[in-house]
Design an enzyme around this catalytic site. Structure first.
Site, PDB file in Angstrom:
ATOM      1  N   LYS A  22       0.827  -1.207   0.000  1.00  0.00           N
ATOM      2  CA  LYS A  22       0.000   0.000   0.000  1.00  0.00           C
ATOM      3  C   LYS A  22       0.861   1.256   0.000  1.00  0.00           C
ATOM      4  CE  LYS A  22      -1.472   2.173   3.620  1.00  0.00           C
ATOM      5  NZ  LYS A  22      -2.161   2.882   4.723  1.00  0.00           N
ATOM      6  N   ASN A  23       1.892   1.257   0.834  1.00  0.00           N
ATOM      7  CA  ASN A  23       2.713   2.457   0.981  1.00  0.00           C
ATOM      8  C   ASN A  23       3.607   2.712  -0.224  1.00  0.00           C
ATOM      9  OD1 ASN A  23       1.629   3.036   3.468  1.00  0.00           O
ATOM     10  ND2 ASN A  23       3.228   1.989   4.615  1.00  0.00           N
ATOM     11  N   ARG A  93      -5.193  10.428   3.758  1.00  0.00           N
ATOM     12  CA  ARG A  93      -4.184  11.482   3.845  1.00  0.00           C
ATOM     13  C   ARG A  93      -3.200  11.430   2.680  1.00  0.00           C
ATOM     14  NH1 ARG A  93      -2.825  14.089   8.427  1.00  0.00           N
ATOM     15  NH2 ARG A  93      -0.682  14.056   7.702  1.00  0.00           N
ATOM     16  N   CYS A 117      -3.946  12.578  12.542  1.00  0.00           N
ATOM     17  CA  CYS A 117      -3.922  11.132  12.326  1.00  0.00           C
ATOM     18  C   CYS A 117      -4.010  10.454  13.677  1.00  0.00           C
ATOM     19  CB  CYS A 117      -2.623  10.742  11.622  1.00  0.00           C
ATOM     20  SG  CYS A 117      -2.445   8.984  11.344  1.00  0.00           S
ATOM     21  N   ARG A 122       1.195  14.340  11.613  1.00  0.00           N
ATOM     22  CA  ARG A 122       2.103  14.126  10.491  1.00  0.00           C
ATOM     23  C   ARG A 122       2.221  15.459   9.765  1.00  0.00           C
ATOM     24  NH1 ARG A 122       1.020   8.131   7.945  1.00  0.00           N
ATOM     25  NH2 ARG A 122       0.357   7.091   9.825  1.00  0.00           N
ATOM     26  N   PRO A 123       3.042  16.372  10.286  1.00  0.00           N
ATOM     27  CA  PRO A 123       3.081  17.729   9.740  1.00  0.00           C
ATOM     28  C   PRO A 123       3.552  17.751   8.295  1.00  0.00           C
ATOM     29  CG  PRO A 123       4.888  17.373  11.286  1.00  0.00           C
ATOM     30  CD  PRO A 123       4.005  16.176  11.376  1.00  0.00           C
ATOM     31  N   ILE A 124       2.991  18.719   7.554  1.00  0.00           N
ATOM     32  CA  ILE A 124       3.325  18.836   6.128  1.00  0.00           C
ATOM     33  C   ILE A 124       4.356  19.929   5.889  1.00  0.00           C
ATOM     34  CG2 ILE A 124       1.087  17.950   5.378  1.00  0.00           C
ATOM     35  CD1 ILE A 124       0.350  20.951   4.870  1.00  0.00           C
ATOM     36  N   ASP A 125       4.918  20.488   6.968  1.00  0.00           N
ATOM     37  CA  ASP A 125       5.841  21.603   6.798  1.00  0.00           C
ATOM     38  C   ASP A 125       7.056  21.229   5.961  1.00  0.00           C
ATOM     39  OD1 ASP A 125       6.483  19.953   8.978  1.00  0.00           O
ATOM     40  OD2 ASP A 125       7.758  21.477   9.880  1.00  0.00           O
ATOM     41  N   LEU A 126       7.506  19.975   6.055  1.00  0.00           N
ATOM     42  CA  LEU A 126       8.678  19.564   5.278  1.00  0.00           C
ATOM     43  C   LEU A 126       8.353  19.507   3.785  1.00  0.00           C
ATOM     44  CD1 LEU A 126      10.228  16.792   7.563  1.00  0.00           C
ATOM     45  CD2 LEU A 126      10.929  19.180   7.322  1.00  0.00           C
ATOM     46  N   ASP A 305       5.517   0.446  11.915  1.00  0.00           N
ATOM     47  CA  ASP A 305       4.308  -0.246  11.479  1.00  0.00           C
ATOM     48  C   ASP A 305       4.236  -1.702  11.947  1.00  0.00           C
ATOM     49  OD1 ASP A 305       3.236   1.952  10.284  1.00  0.00           O
ATOM     50  OD2 ASP A 305       3.657   1.351   8.222  1.00  0.00           O
ATOM     51  N   VAL A 327       9.059   7.104  16.470  1.00  0.00           N
ATOM     52  CA  VAL A 327       8.606   7.680  15.196  1.00  0.00           C
ATOM     53  C   VAL A 327       7.312   8.480  15.359  1.00  0.00           C
ATOM     54  CG1 VAL A 327       7.947   7.162  12.812  1.00  0.00           C
ATOM     55  CG2 VAL A 327       9.752   5.820  13.931  1.00  0.00           C
ATOM     56  N   ARG A 397      -7.989  -0.566   5.390  1.00  0.00           N
ATOM     57  CA  ARG A 397      -7.155   0.416   4.709  1.00  0.00           C
ATOM     58  C   ARG A 397      -5.803  -0.174   4.311  1.00  0.00           C
ATOM     59  NH1 ARG A 397      -5.460   4.096   8.201  1.00  0.00           N
ATOM     60  NH2 ARG A 397      -4.277   4.959   6.470  1.00  0.00           N
TER      61      ARG A 397
END
Length: 416
Positions: A22-23, A93, A117, A122-126, A305, A327, A397
Site C-alpha cells: 500500500k505504501n 491522507r 492522524c 504528520r506535519p506537512i511543513d517539510l 508499522d 517515530v 485500509r
C-alpha cells in the site's frame, strides 16, 4: 458497521502470498499524474485507500481503468483540474501526495490541509519547505493550501526529519524542475526506491534512492510505463508474527527479505526458526516464546508499522519486554485494547513495558488504527473465547482480504 470475529485458533499452517505494498502503490498512483502516455500498474492491492487515490486521479482528469485483479491502467495526458476536495483528503491522507506532481506538471495545486492522524501528527511543513526551496509560492487560507509556480527550479534541500511523505512529494515535484535537486537526509524506505524506479521508467533522472542523499535532474516531460508494485513488507511481517504467536508454521511468499531484516532478527530472538529462500520466508513458532526489546526507527531500523503486532506477541512471551516508540508520539493506542484482554502493559512516555502472561481472554475491542487492528487479530487467535473487533475499516485500509487470508491458514475468523 462491519466487525471481525476471531476465535482461539490452532497453530496456523500453510502458504500465504503477500499483496503489493500500500505504501508504495499510493505514491506511485500519485506519480502517474506526471506521465503523458499509458501507465500500467500491476500487483496493486485491493484496498480502500487505493480506491480513494484512484478517485482523486479521476477527479483531476486522469482516465483510470481497472483491467484485471491488481492491474490498473492510467492515462493522465489531459488532466484539467488541480483541486483536491476536503472529503477525499479526509478519507485518505495520502491524497496530499498529488501536490508535488501537479505543481511540477501544471504549475498549481490546491487542496485542504490534512487533518490529524490517530497515531499522531504528520506535519506537512517539510513538504512545503521543499516546494518553497524550488520557487513555489505557498498560500494557506482557512484550512486550504495552495502552491503555485511558473517553473520549479532545482535546489539543495535538507529534511529536518527523514519523512517518507515529504521525500516522495519533493522527489515528484523535482522530476520536471529546471536543473538539479539534491535532497539530503531523505527517507531510505524500500517504497522510496520503488517510486524512484517507477519515475525512471517514465523517463525521469533520479539517482540515490535508498540512501540519505537523492539527486534528481529535471527533464522536460515524462511518458508511460508498466510497473509492478513491490511486496508489502508490513503484511509479510504480520503473517510472520502470526506464525510465532500461534506456534505455527507459515511460508510467506512474494517477499523481499532484505526489506524485513529487523523483523526476521527479532523473531529469531524470541525463539522462532526463520528460513529465507529467495522471495519466500518460512517462520516456525516455538513453544517457549522469549521476551525481547524493540526500538522503532526510520528504515532500515525496526519499522513503527510492526510495533503493535510485536507488542501482541510480547504479551504472551515469557519475561519482560520493552518497546520504545521514536517515530510517532501516539502509537500506543492499542495498549488499552490489549489490556482489556488481559495483557500486562505499562506506559511510561514513549516506552511500554510488557510483562508476558500465560493466557489472554477475549473481549469486545476496537481497532484504533490500521496496525492496532492487525495486533488485535493476532491476539484474538490465542485468546480464550471469541474476540469481537470493531472499527475494522482501519484494518481494511491496509490489509487485503485479511479474514480470507488468515482463514486459509486455519484461523477461526470471520466478518459480520
Amino acid at each position: 458497521m462491519d466487525k471481525i470475529m476471531v476465535e482461539k485458533s490452532p497453530p496456523l499452517r500453510g502458504n500465504i502470498r503477500v499483496s503489493g505494498a500500500k505504501n508504495s502503490a499510493l505514491p506511485i498512483l500519485a506519480a502517474s499524474l506526471l506521465g503523458t502516455e499509458d501507465i500500467i500498474l500491476e500487483d496493486v492491492p485491493n484496498l480502500k485507500d487505493v480506491d480513494v487515490m484512484c478517485e482523486v486521479l479521476s477527479l483531476l482528469g486522469a482516465k483510470v481503468e481497472f483491467l484485471d485483479e491488481g492491474i490498473i491502467k492510467i492515462n493522465s495526458a489531459n488532466i484539467d483540474n488541480y483541486e483536491t476536495s476536503y472529503e477525499l483528503m479526509n478519507k485518505a491522507r495520502a491524497s496530499f501526495l498529488v501536490m508535488g506532481p501537479l505543481l511540477t506538471r501544471i504549475g498549481k495545486t490546491k487542496t485542504s490541509l490534512p487533518g490529524g492522524c490517530a497515531i499522531g501528527t504528520r506535519p506537512i511543513d517539510l513538504h512545503l519547505k521543499g516546494f518553497r526551496a524550488m520557487g513555489a509560492e505557498i498560500d494557506v487560507d482557512h484550512g486550504n493550501i495552495g502552491a503555485y509556480a511558473n517553473k520549479l527550479v532545482g535546489d539543495r534541500i535538507y529534511l529536518d526529519f527523514p519523512s517518507v511523505g515529504a521525500t516522495e512529494n519533493i522527489m515528484m515535484a523535482a522530476v520536471m524542475a529546471e536543473g538539479e535537486t539534491i535532497l539530503d537526509n531523505a527517507a531510505m524506505e524500500p517504497e522510496i526506491v520503488d517510486l524512484a524506479n517507477f519515475l525512471n521508467k517514465l523517463g525521469a533522472d533520479v539517482k540515490g534512492a535508498g540512501t540519505s542523499c537523492i539527486r534528481i535532474r529535471g527533464v522536460k516531460e515524462l511518458g508511460g510505463a508498466t510497473h509492478s508494485i513491490i511486496p508489502d513488507r508490513i503484511e509479510a511481517g504480520t503473517f510472520m508474527v502470526a506464525a510465532a504467536i500461534t506456534k505455527g508454521d507459515i511460508l510467506v511468499e512474494n517477499v523481499i527479505t532484505s526489506h524485513i531484516k529487523p523483523v526476521i532478527a527479532k523473531l529469531r530472538e524470541v525463539g522462532c526458526e526463520v528460513y529465507e529462500n529467495g522471495d519466500r520466508v518460512r517462520v516456525i513458532g516455538t513453544q517457549n516464546l522469549k521476551a525481547t526489546d524493540i526500538k522503532t526507527l526510520p528504515y532500515p531500523g525496526f519499522p513503527t508499522d510492526m510495533q503493535a503486532q510485536f507488542m501482541a506477541l510480547m504479551s504472551v512471551s515469557e519475561g519482560t519486554s520493552v518497546v520504545i516508540e521514536t517515530v510517532f508520539e501516539n502509537r500506543f493506542m492499542h495498549v488499552d485494547e490489549l489490556k482489556r484482554m488481559g495483557a500486562n502493559i505499562k506506559i511510561d512516555g514513549r516506552s511500554a513495558i510488557i510483562q508476558g502472561v500465560d493466557s489472554l481472554m477475549s473481549a469486545p475491542v476496537r481497532a484504533t488504527d490500521l496496525r492496532a487492528g492487525a495486533a488485535l487479530v493476532l491476539v484474538g487467535l490465542v485468546a480464550d473465547g471469541i474476540t469481537e473487533i470493531r472499527d475494522v475499516y482501519h484494518i481494511d485500509r491496509g490489509y487485503e482480504s485479511i479474514e480470507e487470508k488468515f482463514a486459509s491458514l486455519g484461523a477461526k475468523i470471520y466478518r459480520v
